[in-house]
Design a protein around this motif. Structure first.
Motif, short mmCIF file in Angstrom:
data_model
loop_
_atom_site.label_atom_id
_atom_site.label_comp_id
_atom_site.label_asym_id
_atom_site.label_seq_id
_atom_site.Cartn_x
_atom_site.Cartn_y
_atom_site.Cartn_z
N LEU A 158 -10.49 5.88 -5.27
CA LEU A 158 -11.21 4.99 -4.64
C LEU A 158 -10.51 3.33 -4.86
O LEU A 158 -10.21 2.59 -4.10
CB LEU A 158 -12.49 4.89 -4.85
CG LEU A 158 -13.61 5.67 -4.08
CD1 LEU A 158 -15.09 5.52 -4.35
CD2 LEU A 158 -13.59 5.20 -2.58
N PRO A 196 0.84 -1.27 -0.05
CA PRO A 196 -0.13 -0.09 0.03
C PRO A 196 1.05 1.20 -0.06
O PRO A 196 0.60 2.40 -0.79
CB PRO A 196 -0.75 -0.12 1.23
CG PRO A 196 -0.82 -1.52 1.53
CD PRO A 196 0.44 -2.25 1.23
N SER A 215 -4.86 -0.86 -2.30
CA SER A 215 -3.81 -1.02 -1.22
C SER A 215 -4.43 -1.77 0.00
O SER A 215 -3.81 -2.35 0.73
CB SER A 215 -3.32 0.33 -0.94
OG SER A 215 -4.03 1.56 -1.18
N ALA A 216 -6.04 -1.38 0.23
CA ALA A 216 -6.62 -2.13 1.17
C ALA A 216 -6.35 -3.65 1.18
O ALA A 216 -6.35 -4.34 2.18
CB ALA A 216 -7.75 -1.67 1.44
N ARG A 225 -2.40 -8.56 7.11
CA ARG A 225 -2.77 -8.72 8.53
C ARG A 225 -3.19 -10.06 8.69
O ARG A 225 -3.09 -10.36 9.90
CB ARG A 225 -3.86 -7.63 8.83
CG ARG A 225 -3.39 -6.17 8.85
CD ARG A 225 -4.06 -5.11 9.72
NE ARG A 225 -3.33 -3.77 9.78
CZ ARG A 225 -3.92 -2.75 9.66
NH1 ARG A 225 -5.33 -2.64 9.96
NH2 ARG A 225 -3.17 -1.81 9.76
N LEU A 252 -7.43 3.17 -5.85
CA LEU A 252 -6.16 3.19 -5.09
C LEU A 252 -6.44 2.69 -3.45
O LEU A 252 -5.59 1.81 -3.06
CB LEU A 252 -5.38 4.64 -4.87
CG LEU A 252 -4.51 5.09 -5.93
CD1 LEU A 252 -4.10 6.54 -5.50
CD2 LEU A 252 -3.42 4.18 -5.73
N VAL A 253 -7.53 3.04 -3.06
CA VAL A 253 -7.59 2.59 -1.69
C VAL A 253 -7.92 1.26 -1.60
O VAL A 253 -7.45 0.73 -1.02
CB VAL A 253 -8.70 3.67 -1.16
CG1 VAL A 253 -9.46 3.05 0.20
CG2 VAL A 253 -8.48 5.19 -0.87
N LEU A 258 -3.26 -4.81 2.43
CA LEU A 258 -3.35 -4.35 3.94
C LEU A 258 -3.86 -5.79 4.65
O LEU A 258 -3.49 -5.92 5.66
CB LEU A 258 -3.86 -3.12 4.21
CG LEU A 258 -3.03 -2.36 5.35
CD1 LEU A 258 -1.72 -2.10 4.98
CD2 LEU A 258 -3.67 -1.11 5.57
N LEU A 259 -5.09 -5.88 4.20
CA LEU A 259 -5.91 -6.87 4.86
C LEU A 259 -5.36 -8.29 4.93
O LEU A 259 -5.21 -9.18 5.48
CB LEU A 259 -7.46 -7.01 4.15
CG LEU A 259 -8.24 -5.96 4.21
CD1 LEU A 259 -9.60 -5.98 3.26
CD2 LEU A 259 -8.98 -5.93 5.69
#
Lengths: 340, 515, 362
Positions: free
Chosen positions: B489, B441, B495-496, B503, B491-492, B499-500
């Motif tokens: 959006l 991200p 990258s999310a 995690r 991009l978000v 990230l998910l």
């Protein structure tokens, strides 16, 4: 004292390294710009030399320019030039800005350090305000989240941080500007007339950037704090405290929070500092905020290499000093680090 | 040493654990979706369309799509009529004889000449205005035509007439009355051009201006120097907000009439002695487009979102995997050498880690701005980011290298490279993967930021470049929210996804959290 | 379990002896003539700690871990009980259950834990905190390194339970000095931070901390594990002293059978969440009945006697999510029979006060 010296030496090494890299990269254009600036000054002077033919005038200028180049060592190979500029930067020797100056004010040149100096306060004002607000909101959130991992508050914090990290700040800034400034007219937008010497004006203009930056950084800060707190919750001494019959509130406040304070303060503050250095540049640009980030853009737009170089040097210096200060703060918070 | 069966087993249990958590499930589904999109783009759009999209300015985009059209779901009043009048649709009368009044030396003289007429009648039914009308009209006048006058008009349902052209033309060549002229070798074609931002130097500008001013003379509507195509099809309505424009529905007729006189002895039907319309098109563009709208260069935002996927993968994966791999080997070495070498390695990594990334990245990009490509950007980022995972990897490597089987291997005389690559590195690898996935991200967002500052690959249609285009075209001020909302959006979400995933992987590779 | 023992304030030793025998007679009488039914007059003789059918499970993502499965135990006042088993057999979970602090995915599913007549499984968190923790039961934690909060001085941490119990600061600090003295540390240590102490010193501090409120039961969870050998024996001696002088009930949990036999009067051997053998230290050590206990004893290196090959138990303890059917030790047992894989052996009294759960003695 030893660790302090080590840290300080480390800081100096990084500073010199960064400065040298930047100077080496830009030594060519920098020398060219310096020569051009002197040449222009000479051409101004030559107008006062009456009774010279154009040929003689050109010779007059070239002669002096050649002497200047020799004396300043501008015809030396790149590594010597880089070294010269590195030393110049480290000594805060003043550079001149021409292109940016003519774009904003008038013909001629201004001192780069002066240009940077008038912008620094605005950057610091914007980002310290939002950092303080972030900490104020994030800490209670993190405490709630860490108390019941997997709970509603915890999930909110996790989701928030996912968005905070994976979102370009300046993009949310764009959306907020459209909504709050242009559509609903709640806050002053980037196009608003602002007198940068009037504090009321500046504060009005500051509201939207501060809100944006704060909202974005709360998520990540709270998530980092939550992780630190959760790790601390799993420590044996917290179980011991509970076994000792310490009420849950005191376990949280006295044992967990106090023990987690050193990493929270440093990691979270550090990540805020990092985000300031990294995020400010573009966020300020989008908000048209009269700070150092905006200056980067101005320097790039006007191809003003001296400003770009000096600005990078100053940013690095501020960033390293903040890190250094945080290191010192850590040692005062954590008795495990020797203070000797 | 873990054998293959063990690996398989741990893989299946681990993937089950990733799948079991909500974030893991969402991440995997999104990742598969993005991979499919990337594959589709690489298979069907790369490299022609991606490059065309990235470079933008060509007449083709505005011809295919409307300019600055919002997404259709956000528009309540849609222009839902398809009007595209081509050359072949025109009705054409033959060459007829007619009397021409010519200004002679002693007053007007009537001469027998010829007339040819093209016309088309269409019905305007929509309640909304089109976003633009693309028009191309070119006329060829023969070399041996001695007199020519061309009338180009639009008759409106209310009886009024708008004149586009009412004058003579040069003989012996093709004149583009309106349109974008494109030369391909000897062929000259005239492509349709929007009427909205018609330039003042254009042939039809003054005629159009004059008739529009006449049309709206008794109203409060001011005909701006920038002519809006709405004025052609509008009527004035007195509403609560004062006088406003609404579409004037009904039958419109486009009429192009040429009156000409060939030189003596030249047939009016021959090529040299006649006047012909060589190209003609009127295309009404809708006032909204698709789910995502279009930008100021008429590029559909939705297509851009799709085209951006593989480039996001390329930049994200190259930078993270190269830099984490380098960092992992570096960190393993730093953990393995417990002497001055390890110390020196750590010092260097510390220095790189304490650089303020973005400012330096900006200076570097500025220096390489002439030759910037996606790979140059990736290289610059790798230069700065490789040291990120070193500290974590080193401490992991330290722990592993103190374990008994490593000691045993050392004692049994295994070489350093064998210990590192057989014993330590495979154990460090899972951490490396988690770190790599989690740092994607940041890379994507950084790339977008650099693109906004103008340091983007000119041939790569990344989401960052779409945002830059929106920013540079002052989309915020103009209210073109779709041009920056959707790329951001994308991009978000992209990258999310990582990230998910990261995690979900984290608790498996970091046993400390598992407790 | 059968032998009920009652402790008294240690001020008047001779009276205690007299009382002791009277009570013992009474018990013997009740056991012989009342055939186990408790007479009304026996209420005062309730054991200090009685665990019945305790089940503590961990509900993890990978499945339910049955860390403590149907465990019953009794502890009398002044008695020392050792719980022995390999790591991961549920010893620590048992200890946490007693103090009401099973860590989050874990839960006490069924059973009861009676401490001084109060069932802590039926008490609220607040009640347990007010009445049980540190007042009735205190704990010496495994891994003394992390049992002390790094940011507080020793004095603050040792005095904390006393301050919470309403002691004045002055009194509490004075008592800290006394306690530190009693565990063999100079009171000057009180003003230091934990990281400034050695592992042995920290373990002594932890022991001193456990004694602040004079609890009835002290649970020592692996008190010597992370220490080197010399310090280990020092700590063991300290615990012995504690046991002898203060007459406190101690539960010592360890994987080291040798260390436990030195201290404990009674020993419970745990395997995979269950008690497989229970008896006095002598019974366990000299006449181990369960094959697991036998194997444990064979695995202790001996300094005296003929040199024999050191044995180990083959295999690993079972996955507590999916314990094997029948006897849980069966897959590793060297005397395994068919029935072991089918039926779970009950805990039976094979000698007086010596219980074992094994099909060998059916």
């Amino acid at each position: 004292m030893r660790w302090l010296v080590i840290k300080a030496v480390n800081l100096l090494i990084v500073l010199v390294a960064v400065t040298f890299i930047v100077a080496a990269m830009t030594s060519g254009p920098m020398a060219q710009i310096q020569i051009n600036q002197y040449k222009q000054a000479l051409q101004q002077q030559v107008k006062n030399q009456l009774g010279l033919t154009p040929q003689e005038r050109m010779e007059w200028v070239n002669e002096r320019l050649q002497t200047y180049i020799e004396s300043q060592g501008l015809n030396k190979p790149w590594y010597i030039l880089s070294l010269k500029y590195t030393i110049d930067l480290l000594k805060f020797t003043d550079l001149n800005s021409t292109t940016l100056t003519s774009m904003y004010w008038h013909q001629g040149s201004r001192k780069v350090l002066y240009i940077i100096g008038e912008r620094i306060p605005f950057s610091i004002l914007l980002f310290t305000t939002s950092s303080i607000l972030t900490l104020l909101f994030a800490l209670p959130l993190a405490l709630y989240a860490a108390r019941s991992p997997g709970g509603r508050v915890d999930n909110t914090v996790i989701t928030w941080s996912v968005f905070g990290v994976s979102m370009p700040w300046w993009w949310l800034a764009m959306v907020f500007i459209y909504l709050f400034a242009y559509k609903w007219h709640i806050f002053a937008g980037p196009g608003a007339q602002t007198d940068w010497t009037n504090i009321v004006d500046v504060l009005r203009r500051m509201a939207l950037p501060v809100i944006t930056v704060t909202i974005l950084s709360i998520g990540d800060s709270a998530f980092r704090m939550r992780n630190i707190l959760l790790d601390t919750f799993n420590e044996d001494f917290v179980t011991v405290a509970r076994a000792k019959g310490v009420p849950e509130h005191d376990v949280l406040m006295k044992h967990v929070l106090r023990a987690a304070a050193p990493p929270i303060v440093t990691i979270v503050l550090f990540s805020l500092v990092l985000s300031v250095v990294n995020g400010a540049i573009i966020t300020e640009l989008v908000f048209n905020w009269f700070g150092m980030g905006r200056l980067y853009w101005d320097a790039i737009e006007s191809n003003d290499v001296p400003v770009l170089v000096e600005l990078t040097y100053i940013t690095t210096l501020l960033y390293l000093l903040t890190r250094f200060a945080l290191d010192i703060l850590y040692t005062y918070l954590d008795p495990r680090v020797k203070r000797a | 040493m873990p054998n293959l069966k063990h690996w398989k087993e741990s893989f299946s249990t681990n993937s089950r654990i990733i799948w079991m958590s909500f974030s893991g499930k969402t991440g995997i589904i999104l990742l598969i979706l993005f991979l499919v999109m990337a594959g589709y783009v690489v298979a069907f759009y790369y490299p022609t369309i991606t490059t065309e999209y990235a470079q933008g300015v060509t007449a083709l985009w505005p011809y295919k799509y409307p300019v600055n059209a919002p997404p259709c779901w956000s528009v309540s009043n849609k222009f839902n009529q398809r009007i595209d009048i081509r050359y072949g649709d025109l009705n054409k009368t033959g060459i007829e004889k007619t009397l021409i009044t010519v200004q002679g030396l002693f007053g007007p003289i009537k001469i027998e000449g010829y007339k040819t007429e093209y016309f088309y009648k269409f019905k305007y039914k929509s309640n909304a205005f089109p976003s633009d009308v693309l028009v191309s009209t070119a006329v060829r006048v023969g070399e041996n035509v001695s007199f020519i006058k061309l009338y180009y008009t639009l008759d409106r349902p209310d009886g009024s007439r708008i004149t586009f052209y009412d004058s003579t033309l040069q003989t012996g060549k093709i004149t583009a009355l309106y349109g974008a002229i494109e030369r391909k070798g000897n062929n000259i074609s005239v492509l349709p051009l929007g009427l909205t931002y018609i330039s003042q130097s254009n042939r039809i500008y003054s005629f159009l201006m004059r008739s529009l001013q006449k049309l709206y003379a008794n109203t409060s509507i001011i005909v701006n120097p920038i002519i809006d195509n709405e004025l052609l099809f509008a009527k004035v309505v007195n509403g609560s907000k004062g006088e406003t424009l609404v579409p004037l529905k009904g039958d419109y007729t486009i009429n192009i009439t040429a009156v000409f006189l060939p030189e003596k002895g030249v047939s009016p039907t021959s090529n040299r002695g006649s006047v012909n319309l060589t190209s003609f098109e009127w295309k009404f563009m809708p006032n909204c487009y698709g789910l995502f709208g279009t930008d100021n260069q008429a590029r559909p935002i939705g297509l851009g979102l799709l085209l951006g996927v593989p480039f996001a993968f390329v930049i994200g994966f190259t930078v993270t995997f190269v830099s984490t791999f380098v960092g992992a080997i570096y960190g393993t070495l730093a953990g393995f050498w417990k002497d001055i070498r390890g110390e020196a390695l750590m010092r260097v990594a510390d220095i790189v880690n304490s650089l303020p990334f973005l400012p330096i990245l900006i200076v570097l990009s500025y220096i390489f701005r002439q030759s910037i490509t996606l790979m140059v950007l990736a290289g610059l980022m790798i230069l700065l980011f490789w040291a990120g995972p070193v500290i974590v990897i080193r401490s992991a490597a330290l722990q592993i290298s103190e374990q008994l089987y490593v000691e045993a291997a050392r004692a049994s005389g295994a070489g350093a490279s064998r210990i590192i690559f057989r014993h330590i590195f495979p154990q460090v690898l899972p951490y490396t993967i988690a770190i790599a996935v989690l740092s994607i991200p940041g890379i994507i967002v950084t790339e977008a930021g650099l693109a906004l500052l103008g340091f983007g690959d000119p041939t790569a249609p990344t989401w960052g470049k779409m945002l830059q285009n929106a920013y540079n075209s002052q989309a915020i001020l103009n209210g073109w929210w779709w041009t920056y909302l959707f790329p951001g959006l994308a991009l978000v979400v992209f990258s999310a996804t990582f990230l998910l995933l990261g995690r979900a992987i984290e608790p498996i590779v970091a046993p400390k959290l598992q407790k | 379990m059968s032998l009920i023992n009652i402790g008294f304030p240690d001020s008047n030793v001779s009276i205690i002896r007299v009382w002791f025998y009277i009570v013992k007679l009474k018990i013997w009488y009740t056991q012989v003539f009342c055939s186990g039914s408790l007479a009304g007059g026996m209420v005062f003789a309730l054991p200090l700690l009685e665990i019945k059918g305790l089940k503590t499970y961990f509900y993890t993502l990978r499945g339910i871990v049955k860390a403590v499965d149907n465990v019953s135990l009794t502890l009398e006042k002044g008695e020392t009980l050792g719980i022995v088993g390999e790591s991961g057999c549920g010893k620590s979970t048992l200890a946490w259950s007693i103090i009401g602090l099973v860590p989050p995915p874990g839960k006490i599913v069924s059973g009861s834990i009676m401490i001084d007549g109060m069932d802590i499984t039926r008490m609220s968190e607040g009640e347990i905190r007010e009445k049980i923790r540190w007042k009735k039961v205190s704990m010496i934690f495994q891994g003394a390194m992390n049992a002390l909060n790094p940011v507080y001085k020793i004095r603050e941490q040792v005095a904390e339970p006393m301050l919470l119990a309403g002691y004045s600061e002055e009194k509490a600090f004075k008592r800290v000095d006394e306690l530190l003295n009693s565990v063999g540390l100079t009171p000057a240590i009180a003003d230091r931070y934990p990281h400034e102490l050695s592992g042995g010193m920290k373990q002594r501090v932890v022991i001193a901390m456990a004694l602040t409120l004079e609890p009835d039961i002290v649970i020592a969870d692996e008190p010597t594990t992370a220490l080197d050998v010399v310090v280990q024996s020092q700590i063991l001696n300290l615990l012995k002293e504690l046991q002898r002088k203060k007459k406190r009930s101690i539960i010592i949990i360890s994987h080291d059978l040798g260390a436990v036999t030195e201290l404990a009067e009674k020993i419970a051997v745990m395997y995979a969440g269950k008690i497989v053998e229970f008896g006095t230290a002598e019974q366990i050590f000299n006449n181990p009945l369960h094959p697991y206990t036998q194997a444990l004893i064979r695995a202790i290196p001996r300094l005296t006697g003929p040199v024999t090959k050191l044995e180990y138990i083959p295999g690993a303890p079972p996955d507590l999510r999916f314990p094997p059917p029948g006897c849980r030790f069966a897959p590793r047992c060297n005397r395994v029979m068919d029935i072991c894989h089918k039926e779970e052996p009950p805990l039976k009294e094979l000698e007086k006060g010596h219980y074992a759960a094994c099909h060998l003695y059916d």
